[in-house]
Design a protein around this motif. Structure first.
Motif, short mmCIF file in Angstrom:
data_model
loop_
_atom_site.label_atom_id
_atom_site.label_comp_id
_atom_site.label_asym_id
_atom_site.label_seq_id
_atom_site.Cartn_x
_atom_site.Cartn_y
_atom_site.Cartn_z
N ALA A 529 -3.34 4.20 0.06
CA ALA A 529 -2.85 2.94 -0.50
C ALA A 529 -3.75 1.78 -0.11
N ASP A 530 -4.26 1.79 1.12
CA ASP A 530 -5.17 0.74 1.56
C ASP A 530 -6.52 0.87 0.86
N ARG A 531 -7.00 2.10 0.70
CA ARG A 531 -8.28 2.31 0.04
C ARG A 531 -8.28 1.75 -1.37
N LEU A 532 -7.18 1.96 -2.09
CA LEU A 532 -7.10 1.46 -3.46
C LEU A 532 -7.22 -0.06 -3.49
N VAL A 533 -6.53 -0.73 -2.59
CA VAL A 533 -6.60 -2.19 -2.53
C VAL A 533 -8.02 -2.65 -2.20
#
Length: 643
Positions: A529-533
């Motif tokens: 989820a952090d990588r996508l952001v």
């Protein structure tokens, strides 16, 4: 013959019961001594100036001494101890075997009474008069403290409404001449609403506070008593509950402290509670408060029990309640939802002091409301709300400064900060500065919106220009997400911008800063989820760089603080706080649009094609993502320029 046998058996059972009670009766120890230094004083060095100045010093009173003597006398003899032990046994039996609630069992047996304060102590922090009429007391217990508050407010018993969950205690309250309905009254315009030691013993403390705000007349008073450090437990009746203590659990809708809690000093507990209150209920403005011992009459172990308590009087102001702020930042929409920075997990060991602690019935939280905006409010401000970060800045300023805002500079103006400032009381003038001409930060729309507001002026210019507003100073300077936008109008000029901001603050004035922690500081590339952001953010910024476009460059809070600490003799950080930022698919979609539009400006065809292909891949990931990322952080900092 049968009757005689029955009498003999009954007498024998009674004798056995008395013998059992006598064998279990022990000498009751005296409760802790009450002293002015320990139970009525505060350490002013741990309080802000505003909180210290609103403190009212109290002292032991005749009513408390009488209460302590009655508590001592009740357990100063063998019959008294036996009666106390018998009541305690029945008290526990009613809860374990009949599932009675603690207040019902306590009210039925006339168990331990409580002492909050004297009539004079209530009067010392209550205003001389309040609008509206009557008193609403939430969680009234036996009504002993309710009667004192009513007398301090000069309210007659028939104008007092008590909310109490216990049917037994409702009867006691009615016998005093108070109204005690089974459910909260609809609406109301009371001069005062009181919640004495209710918030830490109910399922929905914010709902109870909102009930108070909804029920009091504008400008009226909300009186709150609270044991500190704050620790929430709900007592409930439960069949076959534990014999050793009343059945307890955590609240269904807990009151999460904004900063720490647990076993903190009393003063820090007070500041933490007020910070949370300001974020959730900004209409409550602390007027006066005092520190008192919360005393309960004793049991078979001690003659009385003591807990530290804050008694606070709040004025209900005209503010607007809001939980979410949404706005576009250079085409990249962020959605901020203020959440508490921490949660207190501490729990008081054992039972409450005494057996008769009062509680309020669990009620559904009343719906939050918004007051109608004043006619002069621009149309663009009518649907905007203040988030927890804005509330933190305003409340911290009020606590430290005490006085009104005075002349205000919004150094990076936009509708979000302008609308917030227009809702603050005590603002004399507002100067809005913007380097843009169009959009929600543009001088054109701001000028049209403020045309009917003579105390608002719009200044278009760039802070990198030394000739722009030279030498002018203001009482309060606001930099709302300004530092992150500096790169677009003053490349590598963040340190210069800080110097300009500090120079615009009058001696004794304040600088209010809000900002966004850079994603790479708080997000983890190894988490999907952090990588996508991070990927969505970086593709837009990279495209802007290659296209020759300026973009945002967020500045971390620690950098801002370091800049202020360069001048320790001239500036001080009054307070700082970080807030959870919610990134939803909606906000990421907005950033995807920004990346796509920026990538189209890349002149090299191969670069443009590669970027647009990567944006398309990320767009599919965003569309498939159904979660919410709460790992982002924004922050608020309040700085004072020393006199």
């Amino acid at each position: 013959m049968v009757m005689q046998q029955a009498v003999i058996i009954l007498v024998a059972l009674l004798a056995i019961l008395i013998a059992w009670l006598a064998s279990n009766a022990t000498e009751v120890k005296p409760g802790a001594a009450i002293t002015v230094r320990k139970h009525y004083s505060v350490n002013s060095t741990l309080l802000s100036p505003a909180l210290s100045s609103s403190f009212v010093k109290s002292a032991p009173d005749a009513g408390l001494l009488e209460f302590l003597e009655q508590s001592r006398a009740a357990t100063n003899s063998t019959p008294g101890v036996l009666l106390m032990l018998a009541k305690s046994t029945v008290f526990r039996s009613l809860q374990r075997y009949l599932g009675w609630t603690r207040p019902d069992a306590s009210g039925f047996l006339s168990m331990a009474s409580l002492y909050v304060g004297s009539e004079e102590q209530f009067r010392s922090i209550l205003p001389p008069s309040s609008p509206g009429g009557g008193l609403l007391d939430v969680g009234s217990g036996t009504g002993s403290e309710t009667a004192k508050i009513a007398s301090a407010l000069s309210v007659s018993p028939e104008d007092v409404t008590c909310l109490e969950s216990s049917v037994q205690l409702q009867r006691t309250l009615r016998s005093r001449g108070f109204r005690a309905p089974d459910a909260p009254p609809a609406g109301g315009s009371y001069s005062a609403v009181s919640l004495l030691n209710v918030l830490d013993r109910c399922d929905d403390p914010h709902g109870a506070l909102q009930l108070a705000i909804d029920s009091v007349a504008p400008g009226g008073t909300v009186l709150v008593a609270l044991v500190l450090p704050f620790s929430a437990l709900v007592h409930e009746g439960k069949f076959l509950s534990k014999w050793s203590k009343a059945n307890t659990r955590k609240p269904l809708k807990p009151f999460k402290l904004a900063r720490g809690g647990g076993n903190k000093p009393f003063e820090e507990g007070m500041a933490s509670f007020l910070a949370t209150l300001a974020a959730e209920h900004p209409r409550l403005e602390l007027e006066r408060w005092t520190r008192l011992p919360y005393v309960s009459s004793g049991d078979t172990k001690k003659s009385h029990y003591i807990m530290d308590m804050a008694l606070m009087a709040f004025k209900v102001g005209p503010g607007v309640i809001g939980e979410k702020w949404e706005g576009e930042r250079g085409g990249k929409e962020e959605e901020f939802v203020g959440e508490d920075a921490g949660e207190v997990a501490g729990e008081v060991a054992g039972e409450d002091a005494g057996e008769g602690a009062e509680e309020v019935a669990d009620k559904d939280a009343p719906q939050a409301f918004e007051e109608e905006e004043p006619p002069a409010m621009p149309e663009a401000c009518r649907n905007k709300k203040d988030d927890k970060l804005f509330s933190f800045l305003a409340t911290t300023l009020k606590r430290d400064a005490g006085a009104g805002w005075g002349d205000v500079l919004d150094a990076g103006g936009g509708f979000g900060s302008l609308c917030w400032l227009l809702r603050q009381s005590g603002v004399s003038t507002v100067t809005e500065v913007t380097a843009a001409t169009d959009g929600i930060y543009g001088s054109n729309d701001l000028t049209r919106a403020a045309a009917a507001l003579p105390h608002v002026s719009i200044e278009a210019g760039n802070w990198r220009d030394p000739a722009f507003l030279p030498g002018r100073t203001w009482d309060v300077v606001v930099a709302d997400y300004l530092l992150g936008a500096v790169e677009m109008h003053w490349p590598h000029g963040a340190d210069g911008m800080m110097d300009r901001l500090l120079a615009t603050v009058k001696p004794g004035g304040y600088l209010l800063i809000s900002g966004l922690e850079p994603y790479e500081f708080v997000l983890d590339m190894d988490k999907p989820a952090d990588r996508l952001v991070l990927d969505v953010e970086s593709i837009g910024e990279s495209a802007a760089f290659i296209a020759g476009e300026s973009t945002y460059r967020e500045i971390p809070m620690e950098w801002v603080v370091r800049q202020i600490e360069r001048f320790p003799e001239e500036f001080r950080v009054v307070g700082s706080e970080q807030f959870v930022m919610k990134l939803s698919p909606k906000s990421l979609t907005s950033q995807i649009k920004y990346a796509k539009s920026t990538a189209k400006k890349i002149r090299d065809p191969a670069f443009k094609r590669a970027f647009l292909e990567r944006v398309a891949v990320l767009e599919k990931e965003v569309n498939a993502w159904k979660g919410v990322n709460k790992n982002g952080r924004n922050y608020g900092i309040v700085v004072q320029r020393k006199i």
